[in-house]
Design a protein around this motif. Sequence first.
Motif, PDB file in Angstrom:
ATOM      1  N   MET A   1       0.831  -1.200   0.000  1.00  0.00           N
ATOM      2  CA  MET A   1       0.000   0.000   0.000  1.00  0.00           C
ATOM      3  C   MET A   1       0.872   1.259   0.000  1.00  0.00           C
ATOM      4  SD  MET A   1      -2.990   1.050   2.719  1.00  0.00           S
ATOM      5  CE  MET A   1      -3.647  -0.612   2.605  1.00  0.00           C
ATOM      6  N   GLU A   2       1.936   1.239   0.814  1.00  0.00           N
ATOM      7  CA  GLU A   2       2.856   2.384   0.871  1.00  0.00           C
ATOM      8  C   GLU A   2       3.557   2.582  -0.472  1.00  0.00           C
ATOM      9  OE1 GLU A   2       3.862   4.629   3.299  1.00  0.00           O
ATOM     10  OE2 GLU A   2       2.076   4.000   4.400  1.00  0.00           O
TER      11      GLU A   2
ATOM     12  N   GLU B   1       0.909   3.900  -3.051  1.00  0.00           N
ATOM     13  CA  GLU B   1       0.458   5.265  -2.791  1.00  0.00           C
ATOM     14  C   GLU B   1       1.539   6.297  -3.091  1.00  0.00           C
ATOM     15  OE1 GLU B   1      -1.017   5.533   1.165  1.00  0.00           O
ATOM     16  OE2 GLU B   1      -2.909   4.483   0.713  1.00  0.00           O
ATOM     17  N   HIS B   2       2.787   5.975  -2.746  1.00  0.00           N
ATOM     18  CA  HIS B   2       3.880   6.933  -2.943  1.00  0.00           C
ATOM     19  C   HIS B   2       4.648   6.693  -4.243  1.00  0.00           C
ATOM     20  CE1 HIS B   2       3.155   7.025   1.460  1.00  0.00           C
ATOM     21  NE2 HIS B   2       3.411   8.324   1.321  1.00  0.00           N
TER      22      HIS B   2
END
Length: 311
Positions: A38-39, A42-43
């Motif tokens: 997810m990190e 997202e980034h």
Amino acid sequence: MIFFLCAVIAVLLLMNIWQYVSRRTWNRHVEEISNSMMEIIEHQTAEKVLLQTDQPAVQHLLIQINRLLDYNQKVIADYARTKDSLKKMISNMSHDLKTPLTVILGYAEKLNHDESVTEEERKQIILRLNGKVNSLVELLNQFFDLVKIESEDYEIPLSKISLNEICRQSVLEFYELLTSHGLRVELDIPERPLYILGNEQALHRILSNLISNSIRYGSDGGVFGLTLREEGESVAVDVWDRGKGITEIHQDRVFERLYTLDDARNPQFQGSGLGLSISKRLTEAMKGSIQLSSTPFEKTTFTCMFKQVSY
């Protein structure tokens, strides 16, 4: 009997505890992997999912996830390069189309609205108009040829061919044009046939582009040359001249689509920026390579390299 039942109960209890711990560990690992992904998503980072574990299934899952992330990064990078290349191509194409179209429009308006134009001037304008239209048609044809060549399903039939005669024929087709530009022609083609797996039509197209390029930019050197030679297990075709050459800052980019040198915008130089791109794609389609070496006013050489065949 009681001892045996206690032992069975103890084993079952240990198995349940082990399953419970394993399940909690697995859930924790899945949650950590999910949070890491997810990190990363997202980034939009290029990081990998890292996790210390001795469970083979989790290790295998991590390997496959990281392979997928690597592939995703490659797709993103390829898309960014393609997008940037497309923007540059459209910008250059717009420039190359706008210039002749503006000239054509100017000629057309002069013919339509300028009543003072004499019959002789009208003939001259129509002649120039015809030349500009033909140049524009040639540019569009080259552009569509390049698009076709770069398509994934583009293939050219390959067969065993001798480079010697193709080189001679290509120079002969341009001989009058070469001499009319004051160029002395120097050929170094061995008598012994040198064979490659290639396509005759594609090779003529490549050599025509390279010879035209030498005439366009190398005429001030006074000499044009073509050398056919063996180099290890390969065959090399050198098309060279001693003109003003190509400075180092441009050498890495001359094979890009629609890339032209600054003076190519001069009417004296009718380069479209497509010829060398087409030559590169056709050479690579025949499993060959093309490269440039240039020292201005000493020697500028385009070298096409192909694997030699003897069977």
